[in-house]
Design an enzyme around this catalytic site. Structure first.
Site, PDB file in Angstrom:
ATOM      1  N   TYR A 197      23.698   3.362  32.830  1.00  6.12           N
ATOM      2  CA  TYR A 197      24.741   3.144  31.816  1.00  6.12           C
ATOM      3  C   TYR A 197      25.435   4.460  31.458  1.00  6.12           C
ATOM      4  O   TYR A 197      26.668   4.499  31.329  1.00  6.12           O
ATOM      5  CB  TYR A 197      24.130   2.502  30.560  1.00  6.12           C
ATOM      6  CG  TYR A 197      25.172   1.956  29.609  1.00  6.12           C
ATOM      7  CD1 TYR A 197      25.567   0.623  29.668  1.00  6.12           C
ATOM      8  CD2 TYR A 197      25.784   2.774  28.653  1.00  6.12           C
ATOM      9  CE1 TYR A 197      26.537   0.109  28.812  1.00  6.12           C
ATOM     10  CE2 TYR A 197      26.759   2.278  27.791  1.00  6.12           C
ATOM     11  CZ  TYR A 197      27.125   0.943  27.880  1.00  6.12           C
ATOM     12  OH  TYR A 197      28.084   0.450  27.028  1.00  6.12           O
ATOM     13  N   TYR A 203      25.229  -5.836  23.269  1.00  4.55           N
ATOM     14  CA  TYR A 203      25.450  -6.779  24.369  1.00  4.55           C
ATOM     15  C   TYR A 203      24.517  -7.958  24.110  1.00  4.55           C
ATOM     16  O   TYR A 203      23.296  -7.787  24.122  1.00  4.55           O
ATOM     17  CB  TYR A 203      25.091  -6.147  25.712  1.00  4.55           C
ATOM     18  CG  TYR A 203      26.057  -5.074  26.194  1.00  4.55           C
ATOM     19  CD1 TYR A 203      27.073  -5.381  27.092  1.00  4.55           C
ATOM     20  CD2 TYR A 203      25.941  -3.748  25.771  1.00  4.55           C
ATOM     21  CE1 TYR A 203      27.954  -4.410  27.553  1.00  4.55           C
ATOM     22  CE2 TYR A 203      26.820  -2.763  26.228  1.00  4.55           C
ATOM     23  CZ  TYR A 203      27.824  -3.105  27.119  1.00  4.55           C
ATOM     24  OH  TYR A 203      28.690  -2.136  27.574  1.00  4.55           O
ATOM     25  N   HIS A 210      27.743   8.200  21.404  1.00  3.30           N
ATOM     26  CA  HIS A 210      26.688   7.229  21.094  1.00  3.30           C
ATOM     27  C   HIS A 210      25.421   7.563  21.865  1.00  3.30           C
ATOM     28  O   HIS A 210      25.479   7.813  23.070  1.00  3.30           O
ATOM     29  CB  HIS A 210      27.138   5.813  21.461  1.00  3.30           C
ATOM     30  CG  HIS A 210      28.025   5.193  20.431  1.00  3.30           C
ATOM     31  ND1 HIS A 210      28.192   3.829  20.310  1.00  3.30           N
ATOM     32  CD2 HIS A 210      28.777   5.743  19.451  1.00  3.30           C
ATOM     33  CE1 HIS A 210      29.013   3.575  19.302  1.00  3.30           C
ATOM     34  NE2 HIS A 210      29.395   4.720  18.780  1.00  3.30           N
ATOM     35  N   LYS A 230      32.294   0.187  33.617  1.00  3.32           N
ATOM     36  CA  LYS A 230      32.304   1.185  34.704  1.00  3.32           C
ATOM     37  C   LYS A 230      33.694   1.435  35.299  1.00  3.32           C
ATOM     38  O   LYS A 230      33.878   2.419  36.029  1.00  3.32           O
ATOM     39  CB  LYS A 230      31.361   0.726  35.833  1.00  3.32           C
ATOM     40  CG  LYS A 230      29.899   0.770  35.443  1.00  3.32           C
ATOM     41  CD  LYS A 230      29.450   2.183  35.178  1.00  3.32           C
ATOM     42  CE  LYS A 230      28.041   2.276  34.657  1.00  3.32           C
ATOM     43  NZ  LYS A 230      27.785   3.496  33.882  1.00  3.32           N
ATOM     44  N   PRO A 265      33.779  -6.081  33.535  1.00  7.41           N
ATOM     45  CA  PRO A 265      33.736  -5.088  32.455  1.00  7.41           C
ATOM     46  C   PRO A 265      32.339  -4.845  31.869  1.00  7.41           C
ATOM     47  O   PRO A 265      32.148  -3.897  31.109  1.00  7.41           O
ATOM     48  CB  PRO A 265      34.668  -5.678  31.388  1.00  7.41           C
ATOM     49  CG  PRO A 265      34.750  -7.136  31.693  1.00  7.41           C
ATOM     50  CD  PRO A 265      34.550  -7.280  33.162  1.00  7.41           C
TER      51      PRO A 265
HETATM   52  C1  PHB Z   1      35.175  -2.119  25.094  1.00 15.91           C
HETATM   53  O1  PHB Z   1      34.939  -1.452  24.080  1.00 15.91           O
HETATM   54  O2  PHB Z   1      36.300  -2.601  25.314  1.00 15.91           O
HETATM   55  C2  PHB Z   1      34.072  -2.351  26.058  1.00 15.91           C
HETATM   56  C3  PHB Z   1      32.860  -1.730  25.844  1.00 15.91           C
HETATM   57  C4  PHB Z   1      31.820  -1.942  26.732  1.00 15.91           C
HETATM   58  C5  PHB Z   1      32.001  -2.770  27.819  1.00 15.91           C
HETATM   59  C6  PHB Z   1      33.228  -3.364  28.046  1.00 15.91           C
HETATM   60  C7  PHB Z   1      34.273  -3.158  27.165  1.00 15.91           C
HETATM   61  O3  PHB Z   1      30.963  -2.984  28.665  1.00 15.91           O
END
Ligand code: PHB
Ligand code: APR
Length: 395
Positions: free
Chosen positions: A384, A200, A72, A296, A292
């Site tokens: 990120y 997000y 990505h 990380k 989460p």
């Molecule tokens: C996930 O795909 O489970 C996932 C992706 C990004 C995050 C946390 C979990 O920040």
């Protein structure tokens, strides 16, 4: 039994360490509390930093990831009906790889199986002894029999609920912690992802995240109360809450379906220092937990293990102990930056029950800053996609 390194825990940290040590001709034994079936069935985050993906490839684990993973070049931050795209490729020239931890774990266990690694699973009562002497030991029971392994070093890769933290004397150990007054309810569904990139979303009702595993498998999350139980959340309640928190055009496109997995994760930041005591060195969740937000956890486990493997290679190949002596400081420098980023992103995107309209205005100002300032977006992208990690000889 004797080996050079006993690795406690066969999660991503422990199994990657065994793989990197094997490539350098260093012997190890993994002792894992759970069954292999259980370890392979766990569902966790799915975003690999650039350096993590390179590490896995260098460790011979890149084949399926290259064929089936999804690189990505950006993510979106949404608030209200606005969306800010963080263009990693343009801002920092790096990308992330969407490749679930469940897949990483499977590739790791397949690789260990292919060279006949000693992975003792379903063990009980693991205990660590004599780490300040020359010959540490690990004892445990397996099929009701007591066993002991002597070794040169112990790698504590036993996650957030392991035993290696208890081997640090309390007067030598300092912990730093932040708990957040909410959790994430996660749902896996066999539906096409709402968007090709992660979203997000920060909303008055709380945070939401749209992620994915592949073209027909979506992973979605909504912020929930810390004390909620999975039974409180029917699929209908989940989809309607997710829909309300997304920008209108994403909400319209969202395809819902039955959940095939549903779980609640509390959010916490935690670091225990130092990461070495005598001949015990800890890595991954055994040393630090991140919320989460920003994904990380796995990436930090990988970067710790890269530093640890390099240190063991220097020790065994050259008799150079600088890597082992400096491991804790080097690892923690990187850890704290990821702890900071995931704390910052959590604070920016979630609804805090105790906060007021002033706090919300500050969040919106920061999101607007990201929308309007390329340097602000570049800082986001830099963190990120992952701060630099020199793979050195393990790469
Ligand atoms: C996930 O795909 O489970 C996932 C992706 C990004 C995050 C946390 C979990 O920040
Ligand atoms: N003895 C042996 N094994 C143990 C013990 C013990 N006393 N306690 C825990 N374990 C095992 C667990 O069963 C697990 O398989 O240690 C392993 C630790 O693995 P993880 O929890 O996956 O931690 P780590 O390898 O550091 O990987 C970090 O996993 O938790 C996620 O978000 C985190 O993605 C990050 C990654």
């Amino acid at each position: 039994m004797h080996t050079q390194v006993v690795i406690i825990g066969g999660g991503p940290a422990g199994s990657l360490l065994a793989q990197l040590l094997h490539a350098a001709g260093i012997e190890s034994v993994i002792v894992e509390r759970r069954s292999t079936e259980y370890v392979l069935g766990r569902i966790r985050a799915g975003v690999l930093e650039d350096a993590s993906a390179r590490t896995l490839t260098a460790a011979g684990l890149g084949e399926r990831m290259a064929a089936e993973g999804d690189p990505h070049d950006g993510v979106a931050l949404a608030y209200g009906d606005q969306r800010v795209r963080i263009d990693f490729a343009e801002l920092v020239g790096r990308r992330v790889m969407i490749w679930g931890q469940t897949e990483v774990q499977r590739d790791l266990y397949d690789a260990l199986g292919s060279w006949g690694a000693t992975l003792l699973d379903s063990v009980d009562d693991v205990a660590i002894h004599d780490v300040t002497g020359d010959r540490p030991r690990v004892t445990f029971t397996r099929d009701g029999q007591a066993e002991e392994i002597t070794c040169d070093w112990i790698a504590g890769c036993d996650g957030a609920h392991g035993v290696s933290q208890d081997a640090f004397p309390t007067d030598l150990r300092r912990t730093y912690e932040r708990s957040y007054p909410f959790g994430w309810l996660g749902v896996l569904s066999e539906t096409p992802p709402v968007s090709p990139e992660l979203i997000y979303a920060s909303h008055e009702r709380g945070f939401a995240l749209c992620s994915m595993r592949h073209a027909m498998l979506s992973r979605y999350y909504v912020q929930c109360d810390r004390d909620d139980r999975v039974e409180d959340w029917s699929d209908d309640r989940f989809w309607s809450e997710l829909t309300r928190r997304l920008p209108a055009d994403d909400a319209e496109r969202l395809q819902t379906g039955p959940s095939i997995e549903k779980s609640i994760t509390p959010l916490r930041s935690f670091v225990a220092e130092p990461m070495r005591h005598g001949r015990l060195l800890v890595a991954g969740d055994a040393a630090h937990i991140v919320p989460p937000t920003g994904a990380k956890g796995l990436n930090l486990a990988i970067s710790d293990v890269v530093l640890l493997a390099q240190a063991f290679v220097d020790h065994y190949a050259r008799g150079d102990d600088d890597g082992l002596d400096g491991y804790s400081d080097r690892a923690l420098r990187r850890v704290w930056k990821a702890v900071r980023f995931s704390w910052w992103l959590t604070t920016l995107m979630h609804r805090f029950p105790s906060r007021d309209d002033f706090d919300r205005k500050i969040q919106l100002a920061e999101l607007d800053l990201l929308a309007t300032s390329a340097p602000a977006r570049a800082t986001f992208a830099d963190n990120y996609t992952g701060l630099p990690l020199d793979l050195g000889e393990v790469g």
